[in-house]
Design a protein around this motif. Structure first.
Motif, short mmCIF file in Angstrom:
data_model
loop_
_atom_site.label_atom_id
_atom_site.label_comp_id
_atom_site.label_asym_id
_atom_site.label_seq_id
_atom_site.Cartn_x
_atom_site.Cartn_y
_atom_site.Cartn_z
N GLN A 129 64.47 25.28 78.32
CA GLN A 129 63.39 26.25 78.17
C GLN A 129 63.60 27.40 79.15
N ARG A 130 63.35 28.60 78.67
CA ARG A 130 63.56 29.80 79.48
C ARG A 130 62.27 30.17 80.22
N ALA A 131 62.37 30.37 81.52
CA ALA A 131 61.21 30.78 82.31
C ALA A 131 60.76 32.18 81.90
N GLN A 132 59.48 32.32 81.61
CA GLN A 132 58.91 33.63 81.29
C GLN A 132 57.97 34.14 82.38
N ALA A 133 57.57 33.25 83.27
CA ALA A 133 56.68 33.62 84.37
C ALA A 133 56.85 32.58 85.48
N LEU A 134 56.44 32.96 86.68
CA LEU A 134 56.48 32.06 87.82
C LEU A 134 55.08 31.87 88.39
N MET A 135 54.90 30.77 89.09
CA MET A 135 53.72 30.54 89.90
C MET A 135 54.19 29.81 91.15
N THR A 136 53.39 29.80 92.19
CA THR A 136 53.79 29.11 93.40
C THR A 136 53.39 27.64 93.33
N ILE A 137 54.15 26.80 94.01
CA ILE A 137 53.79 25.40 94.09
C ILE A 137 52.63 25.19 95.05
N GLU A 138 52.42 26.17 95.96
CA GLU A 138 51.47 25.94 97.06
C GLU A 138 50.98 27.29 97.58
N ILE A 139 49.66 27.50 97.54
CA ILE A 139 49.11 28.77 98.01
C ILE A 139 49.06 28.84 99.53
N GLY A 140 49.03 27.70 100.23
CA GLY A 140 48.92 27.69 101.67
C GLY A 140 50.24 28.00 102.36
N GLY A 141 50.23 28.93 103.32
CA GLY A 141 51.42 29.22 104.09
C GLY A 141 52.38 30.16 103.39
N LEU A 142 53.65 30.07 103.76
CA LEU A 142 54.64 31.04 103.27
C LEU A 142 54.83 30.98 101.76
N ASN A 143 54.59 29.81 101.15
CA ASN A 143 54.72 29.72 99.69
C ASN A 143 53.65 30.51 98.96
N GLY A 144 52.60 30.93 99.67
CA GLY A 144 51.61 31.81 99.06
C GLY A 144 52.09 33.23 98.91
N LEU A 145 53.21 33.57 99.58
CA LEU A 145 53.75 34.93 99.56
C LEU A 145 55.12 35.04 98.91
N LEU A 146 56.01 34.11 99.26
CA LEU A 146 57.42 34.25 98.88
C LEU A 146 57.65 34.27 97.37
N PRO A 147 57.00 33.40 96.57
CA PRO A 147 57.26 33.46 95.12
C PRO A 147 56.85 34.79 94.47
N LEU A 148 55.93 35.53 95.10
CA LEU A 148 55.62 36.87 94.60
C LEU A 148 56.86 37.76 94.66
N VAL A 149 57.59 37.66 95.77
CA VAL A 149 58.82 38.43 95.93
C VAL A 149 59.86 37.98 94.91
N VAL A 150 59.98 36.68 94.73
CA VAL A 150 60.97 36.13 93.79
C VAL A 150 60.69 36.60 92.36
N ALA A 151 59.43 36.53 91.95
CA ALA A 151 59.09 36.96 90.59
C ALA A 151 59.45 38.42 90.37
N GLN A 152 59.17 39.26 91.34
CA GLN A 152 59.49 40.68 91.21
C GLN A 152 61.00 40.89 91.15
N GLU A 153 61.73 40.18 91.99
CA GLU A 153 63.19 40.33 92.01
C GLU A 153 63.82 39.86 90.70
N LEU A 154 63.25 38.82 90.09
CA LEU A 154 63.83 38.27 88.87
C LEU A 154 63.25 38.91 87.60
N GLY A 155 62.30 39.82 87.77
CA GLY A 155 61.71 40.49 86.61
C GLY A 155 60.82 39.59 85.77
N LEU A 156 60.16 38.63 86.42
CA LEU A 156 59.27 37.71 85.72
C LEU A 156 57.82 37.96 86.10
N ALA A 157 56.92 37.63 85.18
CA ALA A 157 55.49 37.73 85.49
C ALA A 157 55.12 36.70 86.55
N TYR A 158 54.05 36.97 87.28
CA TYR A 158 53.56 36.05 88.31
C TYR A 158 52.13 35.65 87.95
#
Length: 356
Positions: A92-121
């Motif tokens: 299955q092809r990823a069409q969007a991302l979400m974070t596994i955990e809103i607390g701490g650095l995981n609340g921020l880093l997947p936002l950067v990843v989604a933008q870099e990979l051109g995926l919705a968040y």
């Protein structure tokens, strides 16, 4: 909702509070997000209602020793490798991302990843706060399960844990991390957006942003009433940390567990002693020996002068602090799910204290 450079401080403060003393230092992730927004590449956070029901959303984030993340920075390929591995395994092809955990650095880093990979968040996560173990994620609580899970570590190794009980996946992840530099990017199997309402904690990024904005607006060293209004929570104690003790917690099958400890302070308001029991997160607060707050509610310790949340590994004797409690996400107040996060899930023989 678009995340601008002006939003980053508030979002950082909100996810740090929801980390409950864990989740890792947010500074490095905030720098990456700020640079992204200042370059004009502002992430857009989508509510579930904005997505087609069959949109495939991949949960992703960092697992392992978050302190090692700041020392051994990513090359930039880890997230892409983990996501590609889970795509190959599931077909299955990823069409969007979400974070596994809103607390701490995981609340921020997947936002950067989604933008870099051109995926919705997507405005959702699998925790609603900071959590130490994969077998405590919302997908474990609902029976969907954590597996399959793909991990990519900074040295280039990629591993897929294809099928196993959630506790076995958790143990397998820890075994991999112990020989991989301490941290890895992880990607779980895609979840259709139409099923997220049943298996995820919703609106967590927008709520973290709103929480952080209110707390920052309250200023440094706010009055108790102002702080409680900003948090929409309760101040359990305001005082100086008297003592902090640390030890290795109970493990399984002869292996050591996470670091455990406690912090004790005197409440300047009435002289009562408040003791915090902690593991990777703050878990239980006792006032003069009586439990007054506990996980799954979010316990956080704020530096009294700056208002910055203090991680469990950073709290020290002599610091003036506010100990606060925020109500758990409604997802975790369901009696069928609460046992995954209540004190006994961490080996503490105490019933959970339900916030009023």
């Amino acid at each position: 909702m678009r995340i601008t450079a002006a939003d980053v401080p508030a979002l950082e403060r909100g996810v740090a509070l929801l980390g409950s003393g864990g989740g890792g230092d947010t500074v490095t992730a905030a720098v990456l997000l700020r640079r992204l927004t200042e370059s004009g590449r502002e992430p857009v956070v989508h509510r579930i209602a904005d997505l087609l029901p069959d949109t495939l959303v991949v949960p992703t984030g960092i697992v392992g020793a978050t302190a090692a993340f700041a020392e051994k920075l990513p090359s930039g390929d880890e997230f892409a490798s983990a996501i590609a591995a889970i795509e190959r395994w599931t077909g299955q092809r990823a069409q969007a991302l979400m974070t596994i955990e809103i607390g701490g650095l995981n609340g921020l880093l997947p936002l950067v990843v989604a933008q870099e990979l051109g995926l919705a968040y997507v405005d959702a996560d699998l925790s609603g706060r900071g959590l130490p173990r994969l077998d405590q994620f919302s997908v474990a609580a609902t029976g969907r399960g954590v597996a399959p899970a793909a991990m990519a570590e900074p040295g280039g190794r990629v591993v897929v844990l294809a099928a196993a009980a959630d506790s076995v996946v958790e143990n397998g992840v820890r075994a991999f991390l112990s020989s991989s530099g301490g941290w890895a990017a992880i990607a779980l199997a895609p979840i259709p957006a139409g099923e997220l309402a049943d298996h995820a904690v919703l609106d967590t990024t927008s709520e973290a942003l709103a929480l952080g904005a209110r707390v920052l607006a309250a200023g440094e060293s706010p009055d108790l009433a102002v702080l409680e209004t900003a948090l929409d929570g309760q101040v359990l104690a305001r005082g100086r940390v008297l003592e902090v003790s640390r030890h290795i917690g109970p493990g399984q099958h002869g292996h050591p567990g996470f670091g455990r400890g406690s912090a004790t302070l005197t409440d300047h308001r009435d002289g009562a002693l408040l003791r915090l029991e902690m593991e990777n997160e703050y878990l239980l607060a006792l006032r003069d020996g009586l439990p007054v707050a506990s996980t799954p509610d979010v316990l956080s310790v704020l530096d009294r002068r700056t208002g910055v949340p203090l991680q469990c590994d950073a709290i020290r004797a002599g610091v003036e602090v506010d100990v606060v409690c925020l109500a758990a996400s409604p997802f975790w107040t369901d009696p069928r799910r609460r046992p995954l996060l209540e004190p006994r899930a961490y080996g503490i023989d105490c019933d959970p204290v339900v916030a009023p």
